[in-house]
Write an enzyme that holds these catalytic residues in place. Sequence first.
Site, PDB file in Angstrom:
ATOM      1  N   GLY A   1     -82.439  42.157   1.473  1.00  0.00           N
ATOM      2  CA  GLY A   1     -81.025  41.939   1.699  1.00  0.00           C
ATOM      3  C   GLY A   1     -80.460  43.008   1.706  1.00  0.00           C
TER       4      GLY A   1
ATOM      5  N   ASP B   1     -76.511  43.491   7.918  1.00  0.00           N
ATOM      6  CA  ASP B   1     -77.022  44.848   7.285  1.00  0.00           C
ATOM      7  C   ASP B   1     -76.268  46.092   7.556  1.00  0.00           C
ATOM      8  OD1 ASP B   1     -79.610  43.038   7.834  1.00  0.00           O
ATOM      9  OD2 ASP B   1     -79.951  44.189   6.136  1.00  0.00           O
TER      10      ASP B   1
ATOM     11  N   LYS C   1     -80.807  40.640  11.068  1.00  0.00           N
ATOM     12  CA  LYS C   1     -82.099  40.145  11.120  1.00  0.00           C
ATOM     13  C   LYS C   1     -82.308  39.971  12.663  1.00  0.00           C
ATOM     14  CE  LYS C   1     -84.738  40.140   8.880  1.00  0.00           C
ATOM     15  NZ  LYS C   1     -85.549  41.493   9.055  1.00  0.00           N
TER      16      LYS C   1
HETATM   17  O1  MRU Z   1     -85.554  42.539   6.132  1.00  0.00           O
HETATM   18  P1  MRU Z   1     -84.525  41.865   5.329  1.00  0.00           P
HETATM   19  O2  MRU Z   1     -85.051  40.322   4.938  1.00  0.00           O
HETATM   20  O3  MRU Z   1     -84.154  42.712   4.361  1.00  0.00           O
HETATM   21  O4  MRU Z   1     -83.108  41.443   6.159  1.00  0.00           O
HETATM   22  C1  MRU Z   1     -81.937  40.904   5.647  1.00  0.00           C
HETATM   23  C2  MRU Z   1     -81.060  40.456   6.668  1.00  0.00           C
HETATM   24  O5  MRU Z   1     -81.240  40.528   7.735  1.00  0.00           O
HETATM   25  C3  MRU Z   1     -79.877  39.505   5.801  1.00  0.00           C
HETATM   26  O6  MRU Z   1     -79.163  38.730   6.944  1.00  0.00           O
HETATM   27  C4  MRU Z   1     -78.666  40.722   5.421  1.00  0.00           C
HETATM   28  O7  MRU Z   1     -79.348  41.631   4.941  1.00  0.00           O
HETATM   29  C5  MRU Z   1     -77.673  39.982   5.049  1.00  0.00           C
HETATM   30  S1  MRU Z   1     -78.015  39.869   3.182  1.00  0.00           S
HETATM   31  C6  MRU Z   1     -76.821  39.020   2.535  1.00  0.00           C
END
Ligand code: MRU
Length: 325
Positions: A45, A222, A233
Site C-alpha cells: 500500500g 500508487d 492496482k
Molecule cells: O500491490 P499493492 O498491494 O501494494 O497495491 C496497493 C494499491 O494498489 C493500493 O490501491 C494503493 O497503494 C493505495 S493504498 C492506500
Amino acid sequence: MRTIDWVDGCPQIVDQTALPDDVRLVSLSTVDAVVDAIRRLAVRGAPALGVAGAMGVALAAKLGSDVDDAVRRIRAARPTAVNLAWGVDRAAAYLPDGPEAVLAEALAIRDGELAASLEMGRRGGDLLQELAGEHIRVLTHCNTGGLATVEYGTALAAVRSLYERGCLAEVLVSESRPLLQGARLTAWELGESGIAHRLIADSAGPFLMARGQVDAVVLGADRICANGDVVNKIGTYAHALGAQAAGIPFVVVAPESTVDVATKSGADVDIEDRDGSELLEFAGRHTAPYDTVALNPAFDVTPYALVTAIVTDARVIRLDRGDRL
Ligand code: MRU
C-alpha cells in the site's frame, strides 16, 4: 493497531501475507528483512511503503554498514508506488546529520501519514455525500484501509467516514486478483469494523455498475501524475471505464505524498511486472497447463479523463470540472 511502527529499535509490521487467518507482528531487524518484506507485500500500500522506506533507511543508518547500498536497495524494492522512493529520499536527506536525525524524519513521515488519513477521511466523506447522497452503495478495489497506511486508510477512510455519518448502504469489495488484497485485507478490515460489505469478482464491477447497483467507485492510488493520470492496482482502469459508462462518480483518495508532479503522465511510469506464478498457481496448485507463460502487470493507468475527482489530505481536485493538479 498500527500497520507499521518503530518498536524496540526497528520497524515492526503487521505481516499482510498472513491475513486474514493470522494477525502476525514481525520485527524487521535487518535491511534484507525490510527489502524482502516490501518485495513479498508483507508491507504494502503506497503510504505504508513510504513509511517502510523511511524506517528502512533509519534502520540502515543505525546499523551503519554500507548505508548507500541499503538506500539503493530499499528504494528499488518496488518501482511503481512513488511513496517508497519519496519516503526513502526524505529520510536519506538526513544521513549527514546522523542516525537519530534520520529516525526523527522517519517518525515525522509516520505521523504525517496518520494525520493525512484522518483528513482524507473527512474530505472524502464530504465529497462522496455531495456526489452520491445519503445512502451510498460504494465499490472499492484493492486495499486502501489501515493496512495500506499507518492507520485508518485513504479511500477506505472516506468509506469509514460515510459509515460513521450513517450514509453508507454497502461496500462492494472487488477481490483484486491475483493477490486478493480486496478479499483478504479489505473484507477483513470492513468485517472487523462491522461495516456491511459483499465480495465481488473484479470482472463483475462494470456489470454491477451498469445494472444500477453502485452509486460511486472510490479507491486509492500508487502514483498520481502531473496530468492527473492515476496509477493503481491492476483492475482499476476497468472499473473506471465501467463508472464512465454507467455515469457514476469515480473518486480517487490519496495523500499528497502520492502526487508526483515530476512524472508527466501514466505513460512515463514504471509499472511493476510481477512473477507469473502469482497467476499460474493458487494455494500451491497449478491453475493452468505447466508450460503456460503468464503476463502479470501489478498496476494499470486510469487516464485523468475518467476520473471525477482526486481527494488528498490538502485539496479536492475536481477533474470533471476542469481542475488540474
Ligand atoms: O500491490 P499493492 O498491494 O501494494 O497495491 C496497493 C494499491 O494498489 C493500493 O490501491 C494503493 O497503494 C493505495 S493504498 C492506500
